[in-house]
Design an enzyme around this catalytic site. Structure first.
Site, PDB file in Angstrom:
ATOM      1  N   ASP A  46      -3.397 -10.996  -1.629  1.00 21.29           N
ATOM      2  CA  ASP A  46      -3.868 -10.358  -0.397  1.00 21.29           C
ATOM      3  C   ASP A  46      -5.347 -10.020  -0.574  1.00 21.29           C
ATOM      4  OD1 ASP A  46      -4.243  -7.965   1.503  1.00 21.29           O
ATOM      5  OD2 ASP A  46      -2.138  -8.437   1.895  1.00 21.29           O
ATOM      6  N   HIS A  59      -6.686  -7.327   0.272  1.00 18.55           N
ATOM      7  CA  HIS A  59      -6.751  -5.899  -0.069  1.00 18.55           C
ATOM      8  C   HIS A  59      -6.087  -5.649  -1.418  1.00 18.55           C
ATOM      9  CE1 HIS A  59      -6.926  -5.996   4.401  1.00 18.55           C
ATOM     10  NE2 HIS A  59      -7.852  -5.069   4.200  1.00 18.55           N
ATOM     11  N   HIS A  96       0.802  -1.225   0.000  1.00 22.24           N
ATOM     12  CA  HIS A  96       0.000   0.000   0.000  1.00 22.24           C
ATOM     13  C   HIS A  96       0.837   1.278   0.000  1.00 22.24           C
ATOM     14  CE1 HIS A  96      -3.645  -2.262   0.503  1.00 22.24           C
ATOM     15  NE2 HIS A  96      -3.328  -2.710   1.695  1.00 22.24           N
ATOM     16  N   ASP A 113      -4.145 -12.411   4.734  1.00 21.32           N
ATOM     17  CA  ASP A 113      -5.445 -11.972   5.244  1.00 21.32           C
ATOM     18  C   ASP A 113      -6.593 -12.451   4.366  1.00 21.32           C
ATOM     19  OD1 ASP A 113      -4.682 -10.320   3.187  1.00 21.32           O
ATOM     20  OD2 ASP A 113      -4.826  -8.452   4.312  1.00 21.32           O
TER      21      ASP A 113
END
Length: 465
Positions: free
Chosen positions: A186, A188, A151, A274
């Site tokens: 992931d 995200h 990120h 995650d």
């Protein structure tokens, strides 16, 4: 050469299964601490390492203590002022720098903690070092479970991430390889990596993620790249509850098509855990075995590959997942029954390496997944096969006098002051800076309240430093 989905023999392998694997690990990485209530726990990396050691996997890899990244390494992508801030800020002096905290997006998600800069140096240094090993052909697969911080942006922290080790590793791989594929599993969206390479065809980014009212809010299926990079950003938006079978029905066809048309010289696979069932912040339903199937599948192409970590907030599952994926990289069969381990108490009551899925509802219907798959495969069919584009770094003394549409962001251009003019129907805004066009677009969004196709950006070089 046509790339198949079967294991291919390479000069470094004596059979179709053996790979030379290097494993980058700094023993101090587990000491860093984001804070009591923060979900990110670097201790999970130490737990994974302990399992890897107790399964006797270390003896089958080349174990490397990474050299911490220097400022000059990290400034290959990040801005100098942002790196200077990370180097100098401490929990003790942060309250004296409120403007910098806001400017660089330091908040409860991205707190200032003891040793922050050293933690960033370890993570980034390991990914850069792993990429160099792949470039030197000393290894076929390199692993850095402390990496995967996808990120982080050029000029700011985001989503628990401060320095984008992935972008730095890809820039290193581009020194040798014409094309690099970035895959992200992931939960995200891999927004920081996508943004860095959104306008180039030398890096294809492919992200499988939850999309909707969920951080970071990016990664729509229609976000496909821009300019030379059009169709080289692939976003696969998914819904809650996706299980192993559903995930592979979309992962394998899309990735197979990507490998066929793009033919990368190297792969970076972000293995954020995650997306596992039961994650503290996630809502997918993958088992450890289903998550690791992505690693196994990408390994089968026998293309140099860097494995990095990422998210993962139920740490007993993260440790088991990355240990199992290390075994997959080595093509070693391991007992599901966990060996004796200093952290054994974390893994009860099942004490199994394979964290199972649950019976949660899968909102990803066959119709929904097929619609996504068809659309993405159609986009991929529009690509030229294996593009070959010269790569030139922009030097400080190069003339810059161009007109670009908003969102075109070349990460290679650095150390140049720009004057930027935003043109709207009724207004014009001027900003001078060196933080890249993304920051300028954020300013335009603040002024107008919306992104607009009517917005044009003129960028002119006015000096260097």
């Amino acid at each position: 050469m046509e790339i198949s989905t079967n294991s291919l023999l390479s000069q470094s392998c004596t059979d179709a299964t053996k790979r030379r694997v290097s494993y980058f690990y700094e023993p101090d990485v587990g000491n860093y601490y984001y804070g009591t209530d923060h979900p990110m726990k670097p201790h999970r990396i130490r737990m994974a390492h302990s399992l890897i050691a107790n399964y006797d996997l270390l003896s089958q890899m080349r174990v490397v203590k990474p050299k911490p990244a220097g400022i000059s390494d990290m400034c290959q992508f990040h801005s100098d002022d942002y790196m200077a801030f990370l180097r100098n800020v401490t929990p003790e002096n942060q309250l004296t720098r409120p403007r910098d905290l806001s400017r660089f997006n330091m908040n409860s998600d991205c707190p200032v903690f003891d040793g922050l800069f050293e933690f960033c140096r370890i993570s980034a240094g390991a990914s850069i070092g792993a990429a160099r090993c792949l470039n030197e052909e000393s290894d076929d697969i390199a692993i850095n479970w402390s990496g995967g911080l996808h990120h982080a942006k050029r000029c700011e922290a985001s989503g628990f991430c401060y320095v984008n080790d992935i972008v730095l590793a890809i820039l290193e791989l581009l020194k040798k390889h014409q094309r690099v594929l970035y895959l992200d599993i992931d939960i995200h969206h891999g927004d920081g990596v996508e943004e860095a390479f959104y306008t180039t065809n030398r890096v294809m980014t492919v992200s499988f993620h939850k999309f909707g009212d969920y951080f970071p809010g990016t990664g729509h299926i229609d976000d496909i790249g821009y300019s030379t990079g059009k169709h080289y950003a692939v976003n696969v938006p998914l819904r809650d509850g996706i299980d192993d079978e559903s995930y592979q029905t979309i992962f394998k066809p899309i990735v197979s098509k990507v490998m066929q048309v793009y033919q990368p010289g190297a792969i970076v696979l972000q293995c954020g855990a995650d997306s596992l069932s039961g994650d503290r912040l996630g809502s997918f339903n993958l088992s450890v075995r289903g998550h690791a199937e992505c690693v196994r599948f990408m390994r089968s192409f026998n293309v140099p590959m860097l494995l990095v970590g990422g998210g993962g907030y139920t740490i007993r599952n993260v440790a088991r997942c990355w240990c199992y994926e290390t075994a997959v990289a080595l093509d070693v069969q391991v007992d599901e029954r966990l060996p004796e381990d200093v952290y054994s108490g974390y893994y009860g009551p099942e004490f199994s390496l394979i964290a199972p899925a649950s019976n949660m509802e899968n909102l990803n219907t066959n119709k929904f997944l097929n619609g996504i798959k068809v659309k993405i495969l159609e986009n991929l069919s529009r690509l030229e096969h294996a593009p070959s584009v010269p790569f030139h770094e922009v030097e400080n003394d190069m003339d810059v006098d161009e007109v670009w549409l908003f969102c075109q962001y070349p990460p290679i251009i650095k150390n140049i002051y720009y004057v930027c003019f935003f043109h709207f129907e009724d207004s014009e805004v001027t900003q001078i800076g060196n933080c890249g066009l993304t920051s300028f677009v954020q300013t335009a969004n603040f002024v107008t309240g919306t992104y607009s196709s009517e917005c044009m950006v003129n960028i002119y070089k006015v000096g260097t430093y």
